[in-house]
Write a protein that holds these residues in place. Sequence first.
Motif, PDB file in Angstrom:
ATOM      1  N   ASN A 154       0.785  -1.344   0.048  1.00 36.87           N
ATOM      2  CA  ASN A 154       0.101  -0.039  -0.169  1.00 36.87           C
ATOM      3  C   ASN A 154       0.639   1.271  -0.104  1.00 36.87           C
ATOM      4  O   ASN A 154       0.417   2.294   0.619  1.00 36.87           O
ATOM      5  CB  ASN A 154      -1.094  -0.129   1.196  1.00 36.87           C
ATOM      6  N   PHE A 155       1.979   1.222  -0.717  1.00 33.81           N
ATOM      7  CA  PHE A 155       2.728   2.400  -0.580  1.00 33.81           C
ATOM      8  C   PHE A 155       4.045   1.825  -1.924  1.00 33.81           C
ATOM      9  O   PHE A 155       4.268   0.873  -1.884  1.00 33.81           O
ATOM     10  CB  PHE A 155       3.543   2.641   0.644  1.00 33.81           C
ATOM     11  N   ALA A 156       4.662   3.215  -2.199  1.00 33.43           N
ATOM     12  CA  ALA A 156       5.829   2.804  -3.228  1.00 33.43           C
ATOM     13  C   ALA A 156       6.922   2.862  -2.524  1.00 33.43           C
ATOM     14  O   ALA A 156       7.611   3.899  -1.856  1.00 33.43           O
ATOM     15  CB  ALA A 156       5.705   4.045  -4.007  1.00 33.43           C
ATOM     16  N   GLY A 157       7.957   1.741  -2.561  1.00 39.08           N
ATOM     17  CA  GLY A 157       9.074   1.726  -1.970  1.00 39.08           C
ATOM     18  C   GLY A 157      10.108   0.661  -2.487  1.00 39.08           C
ATOM     19  O   GLY A 157       9.552   0.038  -3.465  1.00 39.08           O
ATOM     20  N   PRO A 158      11.213   0.303  -2.094  1.00 34.74           N
ATOM     21  CA  PRO A 158      11.821  -0.662  -2.672  1.00 34.74           C
ATOM     22  C   PRO A 158      11.414  -2.149  -2.387  1.00 34.74           C
ATOM     23  O   PRO A 158      10.818  -2.446  -1.632  1.00 34.74           O
ATOM     24  CB  PRO A 158      13.271  -0.430  -1.803  1.00 34.74           C
ATOM     25  N   THR A 159      11.758  -2.901  -3.535  1.00 40.18           N
ATOM     26  CA  THR A 159      11.530  -4.375  -3.487  1.00 40.18           C
ATOM     27  C   THR A 159      12.797  -4.986  -2.692  1.00 40.18           C
ATOM     28  O   THR A 159      13.844  -4.376  -2.679  1.00 40.18           O
ATOM     29  CB  THR A 159      11.400  -4.941  -4.971  1.00 40.18           C
ATOM     30  N   ALA A 160      12.411  -6.026  -1.845  1.00 32.59           N
ATOM     31  CA  ALA A 160      13.781  -6.644  -1.115  1.00 32.59           C
ATOM     32  C   ALA A 160      13.786  -8.198  -1.197  1.00 32.59           C
ATOM     33  O   ALA A 160      12.774  -8.675  -1.684  1.00 32.59           O
ATOM     34  CB  ALA A 160      13.588  -6.347   0.382  1.00 32.59           C
ATOM     35  N   THR A 175      12.080   4.119   2.110  1.00 28.51           N
ATOM     36  CA  THR A 175      11.023   4.666   1.565  1.00 28.51           C
ATOM     37  C   THR A 175      10.756   6.256   1.983  1.00 28.51           C
ATOM     38  O   THR A 175      10.816   6.646   2.947  1.00 28.51           O
ATOM     39  CB  THR A 175       9.579   3.816   2.154  1.00 28.51           C
ATOM     40  N   LYS A 176      10.379   6.936   0.687  1.00 30.89           N
ATOM     41  CA  LYS A 176      10.294   8.237   0.932  1.00 30.89           C
ATOM     42  C   LYS A 176       9.274   8.680   1.407  1.00 30.89           C
ATOM     43  O   LYS A 176       8.921   9.681   2.505  1.00 30.89           O
ATOM     44  CB  LYS A 176      10.414   9.186  -0.424  1.00 30.89           C
ATOM     45  N   HIS A 177       7.797   8.162   1.019  1.00 38.15           N
ATOM     46  CA  HIS A 177       6.591   8.490   1.523  1.00 38.15           C
ATOM     47  C   HIS A 177       5.847   7.408   2.124  1.00 38.15           C
ATOM     48  O   HIS A 177       5.063   6.535   1.502  1.00 38.15           O
ATOM     49  CB  HIS A 177       5.826   9.200   0.115  1.00 38.15           C
ATOM     50  N   LEU A 178       5.894   7.389   3.480  1.00 41.71           N
ATOM     51  CA  LEU A 178       5.239   6.257   4.077  1.00 41.71           C
ATOM     52  C   LEU A 178       3.544   6.485   3.970  1.00 41.71           C
ATOM     53  O   LEU A 178       3.287   7.477   4.185  1.00 41.71           O
ATOM     54  CB  LEU A 178       5.447   6.140   5.467  1.00 41.71           C
TER      55      LEU A 178
END
Length: 328
Positions: free
Chosen positions: A262-268, A290-293
């Motif tokens: 539910n947010f844009a962040g890195p894949t791990a 992640t820039k914007h939680l």
Amino acid sequence: MNRKGVILLSGGLDSTLAAKILLRQGVELEAINFQTMFGCCKDDARQVAHELGVRFTMIPVGMDYLELVKNPKHGVGKGINPCVDCRSYMFRLAKKMMQTVGASFVVSGEVLGQRPMSQRSDCFETIEKETGLAGLIVRPLSAKLLEPSLPEKEGIVDRERLYDIAGRSRARLLKLAKEFGIENPPQPSTGCALTEPEFAKKVRDLFQHGQDGERWQFEILKVGRHLRIDPGAKVILGRELSENEYLEYLHPKGTTLMTPVNFAGPTALLIGPGTFERLEAAGRMILSYTKHLPGETPQIRWENEGSNRILEIGSALAEADLAPLRIT
Ligand code: SF4
């Protein structure tokens, strides 16, 4: 002895010139290059071979190559680059190729004194001795400063039309490039990640933690941020879209892929058994980058061997907790 040689062709200026010098003498050449798990080859070698009009073979090195990275007999450079051992390994493969294609000698674009670690006359001797290629390596750029090779002694290669170039300056190489009509000579570069101290840390970390049994474990070192959770597990985080996509594409068996829901962040990618504690730690790392939680509780999907679940993560790891986990 015939007039056919196998040349180690990197696609760089030196080996291209070495090839041109011998082709001008009417020597027949077969070119080879090596694909290591560390990107130690140039993609343009094939193109250069095509332009030279010589047959080209790319040889992927085996996992045995790792043994010399782990335990180099002749030491390493400023990274973890075992150049003398590596050159020996490559000349051994060239010797095999020489026997396969019925050539009589090997050709190299090495320049005496150009690289302090592996391009010294004592290193040339060591390599020739270790590979059983004594007298069978022709180095056209520096030949006149070296003992004559057998092809030179037998007149198969005209020593008078070889060169006496030495040292780190490229001036004479560039002059020669002009003579041969090479426009835009390539800049010198090993293309070898092993020479980079930061990359070396990641390789050492793998060896130290015994996560070094498969080729992809090395190939993936060029991608993402690497953080070690504990001795049995590490996390790779994509730094940009293409790296996220690469991790999703690769997702090797036994690893856990983690993607924000539910947010844009890195894949791990979690490498090592995915216990709850490790999944949670990896999830917190994702939040740290992640820039914007989201306004709601962050959710992360994890997938491993057919399992596909959602994990809710409370908070990011603070920089003070993250810093000691960074491998690089
Ligand atoms: S720079 Fe890399 S590819 Fe070149 S000799 Fe050294 S270890 Fe081998």
